[in-house]
Write a protein that holds these residues in place. Structure first.
Motif, PDB file in Angstrom:
ATOM      1  N   SER A  28       0.624  -1.117   0.236  1.00 41.27           N
ATOM      2  CA  SER A  28      -0.166  -0.140   0.273  1.00 41.27           C
ATOM      3  C   SER A  28       0.526   1.215  -0.103  1.00 41.27           C
ATOM      4  O   SER A  28       0.544   2.370  -0.411  1.00 41.27           O
ATOM      5  CB  SER A  28      -1.189   0.030   1.541  1.00 41.27           C
ATOM      6  OG  SER A  28      -1.653   1.422   1.481  1.00 41.27           O
ATOM      7  N   TRP A  44      -4.937  -1.958  -6.491  1.00 39.20           N
ATOM      8  CA  TRP A  44      -4.162  -2.510  -5.570  1.00 39.20           C
ATOM      9  C   TRP A  44      -3.647  -1.492  -3.948  1.00 39.20           C
ATOM     10  O   TRP A  44      -4.023  -2.596  -2.753  1.00 39.20           O
ATOM     11  CB  TRP A  44      -3.124  -3.049  -6.241  1.00 39.20           C
ATOM     12  CG  TRP A  44      -3.199  -4.025  -7.018  1.00 39.20           C
ATOM     13  CD1 TRP A  44      -3.503  -4.040  -8.610  1.00 39.20           C
ATOM     14  CD2 TRP A  44      -3.903  -5.488  -6.665  1.00 39.20           C
ATOM     15  NE1 TRP A  44      -3.438  -4.933  -8.890  1.00 39.20           N
ATOM     16  CE2 TRP A  44      -3.974  -6.003  -8.288  1.00 39.20           C
ATOM     17  CE3 TRP A  44      -4.193  -6.535  -5.831  1.00 39.20           C
ATOM     18  CZ2 TRP A  44      -4.395  -7.095  -8.071  1.00 39.20           C
ATOM     19  CZ3 TRP A  44      -4.022  -7.250  -5.473  1.00 39.20           C
ATOM     20  CH2 TRP A  44      -4.954  -8.441  -6.922  1.00 39.20           C
ATOM     21  N   ILE A  47      -6.760  -1.293  -1.782  1.00 37.03           N
ATOM     22  CA  ILE A  47      -7.514  -2.964  -1.593  1.00 37.03           C
ATOM     23  C   ILE A  47      -6.839  -3.200  -0.137  1.00 37.03           C
ATOM     24  O   ILE A  47      -6.483  -3.185   0.834  1.00 37.03           O
ATOM     25  CB  ILE A  47      -7.805  -4.246  -2.455  1.00 37.03           C
ATOM     26  CG1 ILE A  47      -9.239  -3.573  -3.274  1.00 37.03           C
ATOM     27  CG2 ILE A  47      -7.782  -5.189  -1.973  1.00 37.03           C
ATOM     28  CD1 ILE A  47      -8.839  -4.173  -4.768  1.00 37.03           C
TER      29      ILE A  47
END
Length: 95
Positions: A28, A44, A47
């Motif tokens: 992240s 991505w 999430i």
């Protein structure tokens, strides 16, 4: 005499929550704060950041009960939060 097959207190899937949160938090942060990867990894990043915070919180709960390491869960939460904050910082319209 046979070896006992009773599970140990540390033989639980909860042990993997901290390292999983740490890896997802690192993904992240990498996706949010690396400009070349920001647009390609946007989904991505969001999430992975949310899952890092969730898994880290669960990892803290289980670490306080003796399964897993606390520092990995805390680091995962911190990295996940920094990654989510990066997405908000870069893509929130400023008026």
């Amino acid at each position: 005499m046979t070896k006992p097959t009773a599970p140990d207190r540390t033989d639980t899937p909860a042990v993997a929550l901290g390292p999983t949160a740490l890896v997802l938090g690192a993904i992240s942060v990498l996706g949010a704060w690396t400009p070349a990867l920001a647009l390609g990894l946007l989904a991505w990043t969001i999430i992975a950041g949310g899952l890092a915070v969730t898994f880290g919180a669960a990892g803290i709960h289980y670490a306080r009960h003796g399964a897993g390491r606390l520092w990995k869960s805390v680091a995962g939460i911190i990295l996940g939060t920094i990654g989510l904050a990066g997405v908000i910082f870069w893509f929130l319209p400023v008026s």
